[in-house]
Design a protein around this motif. Structure first.
Motif, PDB file in Angstrom:
ATOM      1  N   ALA A  36      -7.528   5.470  18.255  1.00  0.00           N
ATOM      2  CA  ALA A  36      -6.577   4.867  19.174  1.00  0.00           C
ATOM      3  C   ALA A  36      -5.760   3.771  18.507  1.00  0.00           C
ATOM      4  O   ALA A  36      -4.589   3.577  18.792  1.00  0.00           O
ATOM      5  CB  ALA A  36      -7.312   4.297  20.388  1.00  0.00           C
ATOM      6  N   SER A  37      -6.390   3.009  17.594  1.00  0.00           N
ATOM      7  CA  SER A  37      -5.693   1.891  16.970  1.00  0.00           C
ATOM      8  C   SER A  37      -4.687   2.365  15.941  1.00  0.00           C
ATOM      9  O   SER A  37      -3.739   1.651  15.616  1.00  0.00           O
ATOM     10  CB  SER A  37      -6.706   0.943  16.309  1.00  0.00           C
ATOM     11  N   GLY A  38      -4.892   3.544  15.390  1.00  0.00           N
ATOM     12  CA  GLY A  38      -3.940   4.099  14.436  1.00  0.00           C
ATOM     13  C   GLY A  38      -3.839   3.296  13.155  1.00  0.00           C
ATOM     14  O   GLY A  38      -2.785   3.241  12.538  1.00  0.00           O
ATOM     15  N   GLN A  39      -4.914   2.638  12.765  1.00  0.00           N
ATOM     16  CA  GLN A  39      -4.872   1.825  11.560  1.00  0.00           C
ATOM     17  C   GLN A  39      -4.790   2.690  10.317  1.00  0.00           C
ATOM     18  O   GLN A  39      -5.322   3.797  10.267  1.00  0.00           O
ATOM     19  CB  GLN A  39      -6.100   0.919  11.503  1.00  0.00           C
ATOM     20  N   LEU A  40      -4.120   2.146   9.296  1.00  0.00           N
ATOM     21  CA  LEU A  40      -4.001   2.858   8.035  1.00  0.00           C
ATOM     22  C   LEU A  40      -5.278   2.702   7.227  1.00  0.00           C
ATOM     23  O   LEU A  40      -6.004   1.719   7.362  1.00  0.00           O
ATOM     24  CB  LEU A  40      -2.813   2.310   7.244  1.00  0.00           C
ATOM     25  N   SER A  41      -5.533   3.685   6.365  1.00  0.00           N
ATOM     26  CA  SER A  41      -6.740   3.664   5.542  1.00  0.00           C
ATOM     27  C   SER A  41      -6.436   4.246   4.168  1.00  0.00           C
ATOM     28  O   SER A  41      -5.744   5.263   4.060  1.00  0.00           O
ATOM     29  CB  SER A  41      -7.852   4.480   6.206  1.00  0.00           C
ATOM     30  N   SER A  42      -6.958   3.632   3.128  1.00  0.00           N
ATOM     31  CA  SER A  42      -6.716   4.128   1.773  1.00  0.00           C
ATOM     32  C   SER A  42      -7.405   5.463   1.523  1.00  0.00           C
ATOM     33  O   SER A  42      -7.102   6.153   0.551  1.00  0.00           O
ATOM     34  CB  SER A  42      -7.191   3.096   0.743  1.00  0.00           C
ATOM     35  N   THR A  43      -8.337   5.855   2.394  1.00  0.00           N
ATOM     36  CA  THR A  43      -9.059   7.126   2.227  1.00  0.00           C
ATOM     37  C   THR A  43      -8.572   8.189   3.218  1.00  0.00           C
ATOM     38  O   THR A  43      -9.260   9.177   3.455  1.00  0.00           O
ATOM     39  CB  THR A  43     -10.569   6.912   2.408  1.00  0.00           C
ATOM     40  N   PHE A  44      -7.411   7.989   3.794  1.00  0.00           N
ATOM     41  CA  PHE A  44      -6.916   8.847   4.867  1.00  0.00           C
ATOM     42  C   PHE A  44      -6.906  10.327   4.485  1.00  0.00           C
ATOM     43  O   PHE A  44      -7.191  11.189   5.302  1.00  0.00           O
ATOM     44  CB  PHE A  44      -5.515   8.403   5.281  1.00  0.00           C
ATOM     45  N   TYR A  45      -6.551  10.649   3.225  1.00  0.00           N
ATOM     46  CA  TYR A  45      -6.434  12.053   2.808  1.00  0.00           C
ATOM     47  C   TYR A  45      -7.642  12.541   2.017  1.00  0.00           C
ATOM     48  O   TYR A  45      -7.595  13.609   1.406  1.00  0.00           O
ATOM     49  CB  TYR A  45      -5.171  12.237   1.958  1.00  0.00           C
ATOM     50  N   GLU A  46      -8.715  11.776   2.048  1.00  0.00           N
ATOM     51  CA  GLU A  46      -9.879  12.107   1.242  1.00  0.00           C
ATOM     52  C   GLU A  46     -10.413  13.501   1.537  1.00  0.00           C
ATOM     53  O   GLU A  46     -10.828  14.231   0.624  1.00  0.00           O
ATOM     54  CB  GLU A  46     -10.975  11.066   1.483  1.00  0.00           C
ATOM     55  N   THR A  47     -10.379  13.899   2.800  1.00  0.00           N
ATOM     56  CA  THR A  47     -10.872  15.223   3.195  1.00  0.00           C
ATOM     57  C   THR A  47      -9.738  16.224   3.386  1.00  0.00           C
ATOM     58  O   THR A  47      -9.825  17.367   2.939  1.00  0.00           O
ATOM     59  CB  THR A  47     -11.684  15.113   4.509  1.00  0.00           C
ATOM     60  N   SER A  48      -8.668  15.792   4.031  1.00  0.00           N
ATOM     61  CA  SER A  48      -7.589  16.722   4.390  1.00  0.00           C
ATOM     62  C   SER A  48      -6.733  17.144   3.201  1.00  0.00           C
ATOM     63  O   SER A  48      -6.180  18.248   3.191  1.00  0.00           O
ATOM     64  CB  SER A  48      -6.696  16.096   5.460  1.00  0.00           C
ATOM     65  N   CYS A  49      -6.635  16.287   2.182  1.00  0.00           N
ATOM     66  CA  CYS A  49      -5.852  16.640   0.992  1.00  0.00           C
ATOM     67  C   CYS A  49      -6.347  15.808  -0.185  1.00  0.00           C
ATOM     68  O   CYS A  49      -5.687  14.854  -0.627  1.00  0.00           O
ATOM     69  CB  CYS A  49      -4.362  16.392   1.225  1.00  0.00           C
ATOM     70  N   PRO A  50      -7.515  16.147  -0.715  1.00  0.00           N
ATOM     71  CA  PRO A  50      -8.164  15.321  -1.745  1.00  0.00           C
ATOM     72  C   PRO A  50      -7.359  15.164  -3.031  1.00  0.00           C
ATOM     73  O   PRO A  50      -7.586  14.211  -3.776  1.00  0.00           O
ATOM     74  CB  PRO A  50      -9.493  16.039  -1.995  1.00  0.00           C
ATOM     75  N   ASN A  51      -6.412  16.065  -3.298  1.00  0.00           N
ATOM     76  CA  ASN A  51      -5.613  15.967  -4.525  1.00  0.00           C
ATOM     77  C   ASN A  51      -4.244  15.331  -4.289  1.00  0.00           C
ATOM     78  O   ASN A  51      -3.390  15.338  -5.180  1.00  0.00           O
ATOM     79  CB  ASN A  51      -5.426  17.360  -5.141  1.00  0.00           C
ATOM     80  N   ALA A  52      -4.055  14.758  -3.112  1.00  0.00           N
ATOM     81  CA  ALA A  52      -2.745  14.190  -2.785  1.00  0.00           C
ATOM     82  C   ALA A  52      -2.345  13.086  -3.746  1.00  0.00           C
ATOM     83  O   ALA A  52      -1.236  13.095  -4.306  1.00  0.00           O
ATOM     84  CB  ALA A  52      -2.748  13.666  -1.347  1.00  0.00           C
ATOM     85  N   LEU A  53      -3.227  12.119  -3.950  1.00  0.00           N
ATOM     86  CA  LEU A  53      -2.872  10.967  -4.777  1.00  0.00           C
ATOM     87  C   LEU A  53      -2.663  11.349  -6.238  1.00  0.00           C
ATOM     88  O   LEU A  53      -1.735  10.852  -6.893  1.00  0.00           O
ATOM     89  CB  LEU A  53      -3.943   9.883  -4.658  1.00  0.00           C
ATOM     90  N   SER A  54      -3.489  12.234  -6.755  1.00  0.00           N
ATOM     91  CA  SER A  54      -3.332  12.647  -8.158  1.00  0.00           C
ATOM     92  C   SER A  54      -2.053  13.450  -8.343  1.00  0.00           C
ATOM     93  O   SER A  54      -1.396  13.364  -9.392  1.00  0.00           O
ATOM     94  CB  SER A  54      -4.543  13.463  -8.615  1.00  0.00           C
TER      95      SER A  54
END
Length: 332
Positions: A36-54
Motif C-alpha cells: 500500500a505504501s508503494g515504497q521503493l526498494s533496491s531489491t525490487f527486481y531481485e525475483t522478477s528480473c534478476p539480470n536487470a541491473l547487470s
C-alpha cells in the motif's frame, strides 16, 4: 503480490483445512502495508528480473567507453526528468500529432542526448523480462552506472518506479534551474524540490563531467568580473560575442571525463564555466561548503550519492499508478 502467495501457502501439516498461523498473519499484514505504501526498494527486481541491473550496467559501460561524454548525458537525463513532476520518465516521451512532450523544452532541446542508450537498454530488458522494468528505473540506474563508470561513487538505487502517461512542456521550461540563476534563485529552485543548500552544492558537483554550449556562458565571459582573467581569455576564441552558439567547452576544464572534486577547486579559482556554477562560490552562504568539498573528496562523494538517492525519490509513481512502458518513447 508474488510473496502474498507464499504467505497464504503457510499451512499446518497433517490438517485437511489450511490455517494461517499468527506469524503468517503478521507477515501478511506487513506485506500489505508495504504494498500500500508503494515504497521503493533496491531489491525490487531481485525475483522478477534478476539480470536487470547487470544488463543496464553492461549497456552503460559500453556506451561510455565509446563516448565518455555519454556518462554526463545519462546523468543529465535523470536531473531533467525528476525536476519535472517527479521521476516518471516523462522526459523520454516523443511528441506526436496529439501529444506534446518535454524534449523540445528550452533546457532540453539542445542539451539532452542518450535517449538511444535508454532505448537499447529497454529493448534488452523487454527480451528477458517483458513488461517488468520501468523506463523511470532505467533512467535512475543508468545515471548511477554512468557516475561509477567515470570514477564516481557507487550507491544503491531504490527501485519500483512506474512510468507516466503524460508530460509537461511548461513544467520543463519552468522547473529546471537555468544556468543564469543567482545563488538565491538556485537555493529556491532546489528548495522547491526538497533539497537543502548542501544538497544543491553536492549535486552541482555533477558538473565535474560534461560540456556546455557557448550560448550558456557567453554573458559570463564578457560581462562578469568574478572570473579568472586568463580563463576568460582562453574561452573567447571559441565563444565570440556573436556566433558560435553551439560551440562546446568542458564544465570542468581540469578533468572533464573524470568524476572528482576538481569542479570545486575551479570555483575557488574563479574558473566556474556557468554563471550558476560560480554563484556557489562568490561570497555567499555556500562558500564554506565548496571549500569543504575541495579539502575532503570523500565528503563530496558521500554527500553526492545521498543527494542522488534523494533526487531519485522525487514523487515517483508506484503501485498501480502509471504503467510499465514497453517503449520508453511512447505510452502503451
Amino acid at each position: 503480490m508474488r510473496n502474498l502467495a507464499l504467505v497464504m501457502g503457510s499451512y499446518h501439516t497433517g490438517s485437511c483445512t489450511p490455517t494461517i498461523t499468527k506469524m503468517s498473519m503478521l507477515s501478511l499484514i506487513f506485506l500489505l502495508v508495504g504494498v500500500a505504501s508503494g515504497q521503493l526498494s533496491s531489491t525490487f527486481y531481485e525475483t522478477s528480473c534478476p539480470n536487470a541491473l547487470s544488463t543496464i550496467k553492461s549497456a552503460v559501460n559500453s556506451a561510455v567507453s565509446k563516448e565518455a561524454r555519454m556518462g554526463a548525458f545519462l546523468l543529465r537525463i535523470q536531473f531533467h526528468d525528476c525536476f519535472v513532476n517527479g521521476c516518471d520518465a516523462s522526459v523520454l516521451l516523443d511528441d506526436t500529432p496529439n501529444f506534446t512532450g518535454e524534449k523540445t523544452a528550452d533546457p532540453n532541446a539542445k542539451s539532452l542526448r542518450g535517449f538511444d542508450v535508454i532505448d537499447t537498454i529497454k529493448s534488452q530488458l523487454e527480451r528477458i523480462c517483458p513488461k517488468v522494468v520501468s523506463c523511470a528505473d532505467i533512467i535512475a540506474v543508468a545515471a548511477r552506472d554512468s557516475i561509477v563508470a567515470l570514477g564516481g561513487p557507487a550507491y544503491k538505487v531504490p527501485l519500483g518506479r512506474r512510468d507516466s502517461t503524460t508530460a509537461s512542456l511548461s513544467a520543463a521550461n519552468s522547473n529546471i534551474p537555468a544556468p543564469t540563476l543567482n545563488l538565491t534563485g538556485l537555493i529556491t529552485a532546489f528548495s522547491n524540490k526538497g533539497f537543502t543548500a548542501k544538497d544543491l552544492v553536492a549535486l552541482s558537483g555533477s558538473h565535474t563531467i560534461g560540456l556546455a554550449r557557448c550560448t550558456n556562458f557567453r554573458a559570463r565571459l564578457y560581462n562578469e568580473t568574478n572570473i579568472n582573467a586568463s580563463f576568460a581569455t582562453s574561452l573567447k576564441p571559441s565563444c565570440p560575442t556573436s556566433g558560435g552558439d553551439n560551440n562546446l567547452y568542458p564544465l570542468d576544464v581540469t578533468s572533464p571525463t573524470t568524476f572528482n572534486n576538481a569542479y570545486f577547486r575551479n570555483l575557488v579559482n574563479q574558473r566556474g564555466l556557468l554563471h550558476s556554477d560560480q554563484q556557489l562560490f562568490s561570497g555567499g552562504s555556500t562558500d564554506a561548503q565548496v571549500n569543504a568539498y575541495v579539502s575532503n573528496t570523500a565528503a563530496f562523494r558521500a554527500d553526492f550519492a545521498n543527494a542522488m538517492k534523494k533526487m531519485g525519490n522525487l514523487s515517483p509513481l508506484t503501485g498501480t499508478n502509471g504503467q510499465i512502458r514497453t517503449d520508453c518513447r511512447k505510452v502503451n
